[in-house]
Design an enzyme around this catalytic site. Structure first.
Site, PDB file in Angstrom:
ATOM      1  N   ILE A  94      47.340  17.162  28.694  1.00 53.21           N
ATOM      2  CA  ILE A  94      48.446  18.089  28.399  1.00 53.21           C
ATOM      3  C   ILE A  94      49.713  17.285  28.049  1.00 53.21           C
ATOM      4  O   ILE A  94      50.799  17.859  28.030  1.00 53.21           O
ATOM      5  CB  ILE A  94      48.739  19.058  29.578  1.00 53.21           C
TER       6      ILE A  94
ATOM      7  N   ILE B  61      55.541  17.108  36.139  1.00 53.86           N
ATOM      8  CA  ILE B  61      54.410  17.921  35.698  1.00 53.86           C
ATOM      9  C   ILE B  61      53.140  17.471  36.423  1.00 53.86           C
ATOM     10  O   ILE B  61      52.356  18.290  36.908  1.00 53.86           O
ATOM     11  CB  ILE B  61      54.254  17.849  34.165  1.00 53.86           C
TER      12      ILE B  61
ATOM     13  N   ASP C 221      44.914  19.844  24.969  1.00 53.22           N
ATOM     14  CA  ASP C 221      45.943  20.738  24.425  1.00 53.22           C
ATOM     15  C   ASP C 221      46.801  20.003  23.405  1.00 53.22           C
ATOM     16  O   ASP C 221      47.631  20.617  22.743  1.00 53.22           O
ATOM     17  CB  ASP C 221      46.824  21.253  25.581  1.00 53.22           C
TER      18      ASP C 221
ATOM     19  N   GLU D  36      48.998  16.473  15.103  1.00 51.55           N
ATOM     20  CA  GLU D  36      48.951  17.938  15.226  1.00 51.55           C
ATOM     21  C   GLU D  36      49.649  18.596  14.046  1.00 51.55           C
ATOM     22  O   GLU D  36      50.639  18.051  13.561  1.00 51.55           O
ATOM     23  CB  GLU D  36      49.692  18.377  16.500  1.00 51.55           C
TER      24      GLU D  36
ATOM     25  N   SER E 242      51.085   5.816  38.859  1.00 49.12           N
ATOM     26  CA  SER E 242      52.496   6.051  38.608  1.00 49.12           C
ATOM     27  C   SER E 242      53.197   4.698  38.708  1.00 49.12           C
ATOM     28  O   SER E 242      52.629   3.763  39.278  1.00 49.12           O
ATOM     29  CB  SER E 242      53.046   7.011  39.667  1.00 49.12           C
TER      30      SER E 242
ATOM     31  N   GLY F  78      54.599  12.359  37.493  1.00 50.51           N
ATOM     32  CA  GLY F  78      55.971  12.846  37.310  1.00 50.51           C
ATOM     33  C   GLY F  78      56.030  14.293  37.791  1.00 50.51           C
ATOM     34  O   GLY F  78      55.186  14.741  38.578  1.00 50.51           O
TER      35      GLY F  78
ATOM     36  N   HIS G 269      48.071  23.231  21.491  1.00 53.98           N
ATOM     37  CA  HIS G 269      49.339  22.781  22.092  1.00 53.98           C
ATOM     38  C   HIS G 269      50.164  23.978  22.570  1.00 53.98           C
ATOM     39  O   HIS G 269      51.260  24.240  22.070  1.00 53.98           O
ATOM     40  CB  HIS G 269      50.157  21.927  21.114  1.00 53.98           C
TER      41      HIS G 269
ATOM     42  N   ARG H 245      50.414  13.964  25.442  1.00 51.72           N
ATOM     43  CA  ARG H 245      50.497  13.776  24.005  1.00 51.72           C
ATOM     44  C   ARG H 245      49.165  13.192  23.537  1.00 51.72           C
ATOM     45  O   ARG H 245      48.543  12.399  24.265  1.00 51.72           O
ATOM     46  CB  ARG H 245      51.617  12.779  23.648  1.00 51.72           C
TER      47      ARG H 245
HETATM   48  C1  8YV Z   1      56.299  22.298  23.146  1.00 55.90           C
HETATM   49  C2  8YV Z   1      56.104  20.130  24.499  1.00 55.90           C
HETATM   50  O1  8YV Z   1      55.175  22.330  22.347  1.00 55.90           O
HETATM   51  O2  8YV Z   1      57.943  20.240  25.949  1.00 55.90           O
HETATM   52  C3  8YV Z   1      57.222  19.536  25.265  1.00 55.90           C
HETATM   53  O3  8YV Z   1      57.397  18.313  25.201  1.00 55.90           O
HETATM   54  O4  8YV Z   1      55.312  19.437  23.969  1.00 55.90           O
HETATM   55  C4  8YV Z   1      55.916  21.599  24.405  1.00 55.90           C
HETATM   56  O5  8YV Z   1      56.451  22.258  25.474  1.00 55.90           O
HETATM   57  C5  8YV Z   1      57.443  21.830  22.340  1.00 55.90           C
HETATM   58  O6  8YV Z   1      58.514  21.464  23.025  1.00 55.90           O
HETATM   59  C6  8YV Z   1      57.854  22.859  21.298  1.00 55.90           C
HETATM   60  O7  8YV Z   1      57.262  22.605  20.147  1.00 55.90           O
END
Ligand code: 8YV
Length: 317
Positions: A234, A157, A260, A265, A176, A155, A283, A236
């Site tokens: 990075i 990111i 991360d 969490e 993808s 995607g 995170h 979930r």
């Molecule tokens: C932030 C995120 O930790 O954008 C997201 O989905 O996981 C992170 O950028 C979150 O949005 C704020 O807690």
């Protein structure tokens, strides 16, 4: 601005972020489900919007506390904590904050890759604690440039990460739902994450969180990565079979991980914390002053547009 109250439904907003929401409309603060349940009926009836942040579940029952709720504006690109189907069923609009964080999230992915491969954290410790001063050299570590990398989830990111990896001369492989328009030489593996893992040393998880991607990086895929394999996450915590990851790290079936994000969490599995071959981050991928300002502004722009009857900058449903 509307008479509507905007419910601030998370305790994690900074003063600047709260001030921006206050500029949009009257704010009702109820950071936790208990605080929301304790609001007076009058206060609950007045709520037309929720400014949400973080990863605590916001489900249909929470929405039902606010019969006049029209919009949930999420601070974050990920909205896996929000039951979007429940929102849609109630006619509630959901928005998020995509794109503005791509660069920072990609930067942190590369930072973890470099820190893991060059043992930056241990090196810093050795300088500070005098180990190096006593004449001991850090053991040789591992070259990252030029090694094949797999991006699970190409995607926006994923693409930002892949572009950076390409800059390090790393052959890029990816999974993808559909093949993307990429520079020549990047290899598409369909949705076959096991084939992706077989082809690379580094595997970066960048899929969208939620039910559909639970355990996306499966036990089989982790095993396919092999003893030089390093997992970077990075996305979930739920996107990886965490038990399988821990077992593979512990047994040396893969070389390491840079994480991360985690299950449950901010409470990280102690078995992960005990592993020496894992780099852990709190995170923080989008946590720069610049990007958090942009996320906050986009969250508020969605609210402002909604109340003005204007097109929403980033609707989800
Ligand atoms: C932030 C995120 O930790 O954008 C997201 O989905 O996981 C992170 O950028 C979150 O949005 C704020 O807690």
């Amino acid at each position: 601005m509307p008479q509507a109250a905007i419910l601030v439904s998370a305790p994690y907003f900074t003063a600047d972020e709260l001030a921006r929401i206050e500029d949009v409309g009257e704010v009702v603060y109820a950071g936790t489900p208990d605080e929301r349940a304790a609001l007076s009926e009058e206060a609950r009836m007045g709520v037309r919007a929720i400014a949400n942040k973080g990863h605590k579940t916001l489900d249909g029952a929470q929405m039902d506390l606010f019969p006049n709720l029209e919009i949930i504006s999420q601070f974050g690109v990920g909205y896996d904590a929000i039951d979007v189907a429940a929102a849609s069923a109630r006619g509630i609009t959901v928005t998020n904050t995509p794109d503005v964080l791509n660069e920072d999230v990609a930067d942190l992915a590369l930072a973890m890759m470099l820190a893991w491969s060059r043992e930056i954290v241990r090196g810093d410790g050795w300088v500070r604690d005098g180990t190096w001063g006593k004449g001991k050299d850090l053991p040789l570590n591992r070259k990252m440039s030029g090694a094949p990398v797999g991006i699970a989830g190409m995607g926006r990111i994923g693409r930002a990460i892949a572009d950076r990896c390409a800059g390090f001369g790393m052959p890029v492989h990816y999974t993808s739902r559909s093949a993307k328009d990429t520079p020549e030489g990047w290899t598409y593996h369909g949705e076959d994450v096991v084939a992706l893992a077989e082809a690379v040393d580094w595997l970066v998880v960048a899929v969208v969180g939620g039910e559909n991607t639970k355990g996306y990086l499966s036990r089989e895929a982790i095993r396919a990565l092999g003893p030089r394999g390093v997992v970077i996450n990075i996305a979930r915590g739920t996107c990886i079979d965490e038990d399988a990851l821990i077992e593979a790290l512990d047994a040396g079936d893969i070389a390491g991980a840079g994480l991360d994000v985690f299950y449950n969490e901010p409470h990280v599995n102690p078995r992960l914390i005990a592993l020496p071959n894992v780099l852990l981050q709190p995170h923080q991928a989008s946590s720069t002053v610049e990007t958090r300002r942009d996320m906050s502004m986009l969250q508020c722009a969605n609210l402002t547009a909604y109340f003005a009857g204007a097109p929403l900058p980033s609707p989800v449903n």
